[in-house]
Design a protein around this motif. Structure first.
Motif, PDB file in Angstrom:
ATOM      1  N   ARG A   1       9.093   6.007 -11.537  1.00 37.28           N
ATOM      2  CA  ARG A   1      10.149   5.132 -12.066  1.00 37.28           C
ATOM      3  C   ARG A   1      10.312   3.863 -11.239  1.00 37.28           C
ATOM      4  O   ARG A   1      10.680   2.818 -11.783  1.00 37.28           O
ATOM      5  CB  ARG A   1      11.470   5.912 -12.106  1.00 37.28           C
ATOM      6  N   ARG A   2      10.031   3.916  -9.944  1.00 36.03           N
ATOM      7  CA  ARG A   2      10.293   2.776  -9.070  1.00 36.03           C
ATOM      8  C   ARG A   2       9.045   2.006  -8.666  1.00 36.03           C
ATOM      9  O   ARG A   2       9.150   0.871  -8.191  1.00 36.03           O
ATOM     10  CB  ARG A   2      11.005   3.245  -7.799  1.00 36.03           C
ATOM     11  N   VAL A   3       7.877   2.616  -8.803  1.00 33.32           N
ATOM     12  CA  VAL A   3       6.696   1.954  -8.274  1.00 33.32           C
ATOM     13  C   VAL A   3       6.412   0.641  -9.003  1.00 33.32           C
ATOM     14  O   VAL A   3       5.955  -0.330  -8.376  1.00 33.32           O
ATOM     15  CB  VAL A   3       5.475   2.902  -8.359  1.00 33.32           C
ATOM     16  N   GLY A   4       6.699   0.553 -10.319  1.00 33.48           N
ATOM     17  CA  GLY A   4       6.447  -0.675 -11.055  1.00 33.48           C
ATOM     18  C   GLY A   4       7.314  -1.831 -10.604  1.00 33.48           C
ATOM     19  O   GLY A   4       6.800  -2.867 -10.158  1.00 33.48           O
ATOM     20  N   PRO A   5       8.642  -1.697 -10.693  1.00 35.11           N
ATOM     21  CA  PRO A   5       9.487  -2.833 -10.291  1.00 35.11           C
ATOM     22  C   PRO A   5       9.402  -3.174  -8.810  1.00 35.11           C
ATOM     23  O   PRO A   5       9.319  -4.349  -8.441  1.00 35.11           O
ATOM     24  CB  PRO A   5      10.901  -2.385 -10.671  1.00 35.11           C
TER      25      PRO A   5
ATOM     26  N   ALA B   1      -6.738   0.056  -4.023  1.00 34.53           N
ATOM     27  CA  ALA B   1      -7.010   1.204  -3.143  1.00 34.53           C
ATOM     28  C   ALA B   1      -5.834   2.178  -3.140  1.00 34.53           C
ATOM     29  O   ALA B   1      -6.019   3.399  -3.191  1.00 34.53           O
ATOM     30  CB  ALA B   1      -7.303   0.713  -1.731  1.00 34.53           C
ATOM     31  N   ALA B   2      -4.620   1.640  -3.089  1.00 34.56           N
ATOM     32  CA  ALA B   2      -3.440   2.507  -3.096  1.00 34.56           C
ATOM     33  C   ALA B   2      -3.307   3.245  -4.418  1.00 34.56           C
ATOM     34  O   ALA B   2      -2.950   4.431  -4.450  1.00 34.56           O
ATOM     35  CB  ALA B   2      -2.181   1.678  -2.827  1.00 34.56           C
ATOM     36  N   LEU B   3      -3.612   2.568  -5.524  1.00 36.89           N
ATOM     37  CA  LEU B   3      -3.529   3.221  -6.826  1.00 36.89           C
ATOM     38  C   LEU B   3      -4.571   4.336  -6.948  1.00 36.89           C
ATOM     39  O   LEU B   3      -4.298   5.408  -7.509  1.00 36.89           O
ATOM     40  CB  LEU B   3      -3.724   2.186  -7.932  1.00 36.89           C
ATOM     41  N   TYR B   4      -5.762   4.097  -6.415  1.00 32.28           N
ATOM     42  CA  TYR B   4      -6.802   5.129  -6.443  1.00 32.28           C
ATOM     43  C   TYR B   4      -6.354   6.364  -5.664  1.00 32.28           C
ATOM     44  O   TYR B   4      -6.507   7.500  -6.130  1.00 32.28           O
ATOM     45  CB  TYR B   4      -8.084   4.555  -5.858  1.00 32.28           C
ATOM     46  N   LEU B   5      -5.805   6.147  -4.467  1.00 33.18           N
ATOM     47  CA  LEU B   5      -5.325   7.277  -3.678  1.00 33.18           C
ATOM     48  C   LEU B   5      -4.140   7.957  -4.356  1.00 33.18           C
ATOM     49  O   LEU B   5      -3.966   9.178  -4.234  1.00 33.18           O
ATOM     50  CB  LEU B   5      -4.930   6.803  -2.278  1.00 33.18           C
ATOM     51  N   ARG B   6      -3.335   7.191  -5.064  1.00 31.99           N
ATOM     52  CA  ARG B   6      -2.205   7.783  -5.791  1.00 31.99           C
ATOM     53  C   ARG B   6      -2.716   8.730  -6.874  1.00 31.99           C
ATOM     54  O   ARG B   6      -2.158   9.824  -7.079  1.00 31.99           O
ATOM     55  CB  ARG B   6      -1.354   6.665  -6.409  1.00 31.99           C
ATOM     56  N   VAL B   7      -3.774   8.310  -7.569  1.00 30.21           N
ATOM     57  CA  VAL B   7      -4.358   9.167  -8.600  1.00 30.21           C
ATOM     58  C   VAL B   7      -4.923  10.439  -7.975  1.00 30.21           C
ATOM     59  O   VAL B   7      -4.756  11.539  -8.514  1.00 30.21           O
ATOM     60  CB  VAL B   7      -5.445   8.394  -9.366  1.00 30.21           C
ATOM     61  N   LEU B   8      -5.596  10.301  -6.829  1.00 34.03           N
ATOM     62  CA  LEU B   8      -6.116  11.484  -6.141  1.00 34.03           C
ATOM     63  C   LEU B   8      -4.984  12.411  -5.713  1.00 34.03           C
ATOM     64  O   LEU B   8      -5.095  13.640  -5.825  1.00 34.03           O
ATOM     65  CB  LEU B   8      -6.942  11.068  -4.925  1.00 34.03           C
ATOM     66  N   ASP B   9      -3.895  11.833  -5.205  1.00 35.71           N
ATOM     67  CA  ASP B   9      -2.742  12.655  -4.815  1.00 35.71           C
ATOM     68  C   ASP B   9      -2.176  13.405  -6.025  1.00 35.71           C
ATOM     69  O   ASP B   9      -1.828  14.590  -5.931  1.00 35.71           O
ATOM     70  CB  ASP B   9      -1.647  11.776  -4.199  1.00 35.71           C
ATOM     71  N   ALA B  10      -2.075  12.714  -7.165  1.00 34.56           N
ATOM     72  CA  ALA B  10      -1.541  13.357  -8.361  1.00 34.56           C
ATOM     73  C   ALA B  10      -2.458  14.492  -8.825  1.00 34.56           C
ATOM     74  O   ALA B  10      -1.981  15.561  -9.228  1.00 34.56           O
ATOM     75  CB  ALA B  10      -1.366  12.322  -9.474  1.00 34.56           C
ATOM     76  N   ARG B  11      -3.766  14.267  -8.746  1.00 34.64           N
ATOM     77  CA  ARG B  11      -4.703  15.335  -9.135  1.00 34.64           C
ATOM     78  C   ARG B  11      -4.564  16.535  -8.206  1.00 34.64           C
ATOM     79  O   ARG B  11      -4.605  17.688  -8.653  1.00 34.64           O
ATOM     80  CB  ARG B  11      -6.135  14.806  -9.099  1.00 34.64           C
ATOM     81  N   ARG B  12      -4.430  16.252  -6.911  1.00 36.33           N
ATOM     82  CA  ARG B  12      -4.286  17.351  -5.959  1.00 36.33           C
ATOM     83  C   ARG B  12      -2.989  18.111  -6.204  1.00 36.33           C
ATOM     84  O   ARG B  12      -2.966  19.350  -6.143  1.00 36.33           O
ATOM     85  CB  ARG B  12      -4.330  16.806  -4.532  1.00 36.33           C
TER      86      ARG B  12
ATOM     87  N   PHE C   1       0.832  -1.202   0.000  1.00 37.00           N
ATOM     88  CA  PHE C   1       0.000   0.000   0.000  1.00 37.00           C
ATOM     89  C   PHE C   1       0.869   1.255   0.000  1.00 37.00           C
ATOM     90  O   PHE C   1       0.647   2.184  -0.789  1.00 37.00           O
ATOM     91  CB  PHE C   1      -0.913  -0.010   1.226  1.00 37.00           C
ATOM     92  N   ARG C   2       1.860   1.296   0.874  1.00 36.30           N
ATOM     93  CA  ARG C   2       2.734   2.462   0.951  1.00 36.30           C
ATOM     94  C   ARG C   2       3.558   2.634  -0.320  1.00 36.30           C
ATOM     95  O   ARG C   2       3.786   3.764  -0.789  1.00 36.30           O
ATOM     96  CB  ARG C   2       3.666   2.350   2.156  1.00 36.30           C
ATOM     97  N   ALA C   3       4.025   1.517  -0.899  1.00 40.31           N
ATOM     98  CA  ALA C   3       4.868   1.606  -2.093  1.00 40.31           C
ATOM     99  C   ALA C   3       4.074   2.103  -3.293  1.00 40.31           C
ATOM    100  O   ALA C   3       4.521   2.997  -4.021  1.00 40.31           O
ATOM    101  CB  ALA C   3       5.478   0.237  -2.397  1.00 40.31           C
ATOM    102  N   VAL C   4       2.886   1.540  -3.512  1.00 35.08           N
ATOM    103  CA  VAL C   4       2.092   1.944  -4.675  1.00 35.08           C
ATOM    104  C   VAL C   4       1.665   3.398  -4.552  1.00 35.08           C
ATOM    105  O   VAL C   4       1.638   4.133  -5.540  1.00 35.08           O
ATOM    106  CB  VAL C   4       0.869   1.023  -4.829  1.00 35.08           C
ATOM    107  N   ARG C   5       1.367   3.843  -3.353  1.00 31.23           N
ATOM    108  CA  ARG C   5       0.906   5.216  -3.196  1.00 31.23           C
ATOM    109  C   ARG C   5       2.061   6.219  -3.184  1.00 31.23           C
ATOM    110  O   ARG C   5       1.902   7.357  -3.674  1.00 31.23           O
ATOM    111  CB  ARG C   5       0.101   5.353  -1.902  1.00 31.23           C
TER     112      ARG C   5
ATOM    113  N   PRO D   1      -6.846 -10.378  -1.709  1.00 25.72           N
ATOM    114  CA  PRO D   1      -6.646  -9.180  -0.880  1.00 25.72           C
ATOM    115  C   PRO D   1      -5.544  -8.269  -1.405  1.00 25.72           C
ATOM    116  O   PRO D   1      -5.629  -7.047  -1.280  1.00 25.72           O
ATOM    117  CB  PRO D   1      -6.279  -9.752   0.495  1.00 25.72           C
ATOM    118  N   LEU D   2      -4.510  -8.887  -2.002  1.00 20.23           N
ATOM    119  CA  LEU D   2      -3.425  -8.071  -2.540  1.00 20.23           C
ATOM    120  C   LEU D   2      -3.927  -7.153  -3.644  1.00 20.23           C
ATOM    121  O   LEU D   2      -3.551  -5.976  -3.710  1.00 20.23           O
ATOM    122  CB  LEU D   2      -2.325  -8.999  -3.054  1.00 20.23           C
ATOM    123  N   LEU D   3      -4.789  -7.675  -4.524  1.00 26.68           N
ATOM    124  CA  LEU D   3      -5.340  -6.838  -5.587  1.00 26.68           C
ATOM    125  C   LEU D   3      -6.193  -5.705  -5.016  1.00 26.68           C
ATOM    126  O   LEU D   3      -6.174  -4.578  -5.527  1.00 26.68           O
ATOM    127  CB  LEU D   3      -6.172  -7.689  -6.545  1.00 26.68           C
ATOM    128  N   GLY D   4      -6.946  -5.998  -3.954  1.00 28.68           N
ATOM    129  CA  GLY D   4      -7.743  -4.949  -3.329  1.00 28.68           C
ATOM    130  C   GLY D   4      -6.883  -3.851  -2.727  1.00 28.68           C
ATOM    131  O   GLY D   4      -7.182  -2.651  -2.891  1.00 28.68           O
TER     132      GLY D   4
END
Length: 425
Positions: free
Chosen positions: A124-128, A173-184, A115-119, A166-169
């Motif tokens: 450059r690093r979030v994928g690997p 959730a982390a990806l959704y919050l990441r998108v919100l952070d990027a929009r903000r 969760f912390r890593a994806v968000r 659960p991992l996909l969930g």
């Protein structure tokens, strides 16, 4: 480009130390709680138990601690945890029952780290790093299922699927919050850019206009054979122009100091001089009604100083009053201000300057500023190469934003004209 631990850095500075004070003791307690059961293991299995306990404690500590810690970033710490977990999956030498005790704790820590890593990790690093961490979490049940006497492919597949869902969930959730952070972040960057542009417009439209007049007055004061009365009038106009420039700067600085405010001088107010803007800034607004005073000041100062001041006239049709919105009136004022400033800079010998505001077709307001150019003469203002040249371009964009247009060109037989058309309310 996102930076690592962006979500932590976005918090208030007072909240970060408080969070660190809670997380560090919690990480220490969690590590001790996971290591203590090693003492209860059988002597021949104690080394294997210590390996499992250290891996789980390592994952829990990294999941709880704030990052970065010194030169160690979140990405490096998460990568180390994922690598250690996968390595233990391969080389674990102990009894098959021992992994069942520490496995749930390590799995929860891996989900928290995912969760912390994806968000928070950089693009450059979030994928690997996220992929490596997800792989470690999905394969973790195999550490137990592949070593049980009755284990087999079926139980391993079930364990992987139960870990994957659960991992996909969590990743979603982390990806959704990441998108919100990027929009903000984009919204904040856009708001800051608009604020800088508004301040630049204010400096260009108002302060630069007054400073141009001051420079020209000062140059005119250097002419020989000045009468004392002329000198006194010139000094008084210098003082008035300087005070107006200071007032403009004070208004912009005051608007920037307002909480959440952004500088601006657009539109008209409910009170005569000031208004609370929708974005929080308190600024003075100028419009068509202020044009006669502006033109009078220009005529008194002159395009080339006190000597040979042009005849400046303002012709405002009464039926244009109230036809424009407050923001469009501010744009019209800025167009006239820019045109008069350009006459001072580029046509110092102009003898006739006219500002006309008249109703147009389809409810528009047509604004025209013309000058006759005067005798050919080198401009008084000496400016560095590349300076200026952005005023009319910026005003063209502002007029277009209101649905209008702005054009300019050489007059016949000489001089220059600027024309602006703005739609009514």
């Amino acid at each position: 480009m996102r930076t690592e631990a962006r979500t932590s850095s976005a918090q208030p500075s007072s909240a970060r130390p408080r969070s660190a004070r809670i997380r560090r003791p919690l990480a220490a307690v969690s590590a001790l709680a996971l290591l203590a059961p090693v003492l209860l293991a059988q002597p021949d299995a104690r080394a294997a138990a210590a390996l499992l306990a250290l891996t789980a404690a390592f994952a829990a500590v990294v999941a709880l601690l704030p990052w970065p810690a010194g030169r160690i970033t979140l990405g490096a710490a998460v990568g180390a945890v994922a690598g250690a977990s996968l390595l233990v999956d391969l080389v674990y030498p102990g009894p098959y029952r021992l992994p069942a005790f520490w496995l749930p704790f390590e799995w929860l820590a891996l989900l928290g780290l995912l969760f912390r890593a994806v968000r928070g990790l950089s693009d450059r690093r979030v994928g690997p790093v996220g992929g490596l961490l997800g792989l470690a979490a999905v394969l973790l049940p195999l550490r137990f299922s592949l070593r049980t006497p009755q284990g087999g492919a079926a139980w391993s597949v079930v364990g992987v699927l139960l870990s994957l869902l659960p991992l996909l969930g969590v990743a979603g959730a982390a990806l959704y919050l990441r998108v919100l952070d990027a929009r903000r972040e984009r919204a904040v960057a856009r708001a800051r850019r608009e604020q800088r542009l508004e301040v630049a417009r204010g400096l260009h439209d108002f302060v630069a206009h007054e400073i141009t007049g001051i420079v020209l007055e000062a140059q005119a004061g250097q002419l020989p054979d000045q009468e004392p009365e002329e000198t006194a009038v010139l000094l008084r106009r210098l003082e008035e122009a300087g005070l107006r420039a200071l007032d403009s700067m004070d208004e912009m600085v005051g608007a920037l100091r307002e909480p959440g405010g952004e500088g601006g001088r657009d539109g008209r107010s409910e009170t005569p001089d000031r208004e609370e803007e929708s974005d929080g800034a308190t600024t003075r607004r100028l419009g068509l009604a202020d044009l006669p005073e502006l033109v009078t000041r220009f005529g008194a100062t002159g395009a080339g100083g006190t000597a040979g001041a042009p005849r400046a006239t303002a012709e405002l049709a009464p039926e244009t009053a109230g036809r424009l919105s407050a923001e469009a009136e501010a744009t019209a004022y800025a167009v006239v201000l820019e045109a008069l400033t350009n006459i001072r800079r580029h046509a110092p010998q102009a003898t006739e300057v006219t500002v006309r505001v008249a109703p147009g077709t389809d409810g528009t307001v047509e604004l025209t500023v013309t000058d006759d150019g005067g005798p050919s003469r080198k401009p008084l203002l000496r400016r560095r190469p590349g300076a200026g040249g952005t005023g009319l371009a910026g005003l063209t964009a502002r007029a277009a934003a209101h649905g209008g247009s702005l054009t300019a060109g050489p007059g016949t037989p000489g001089g220059w004209w600027v024309s602006c058309s703005l739609p009514g309310r």
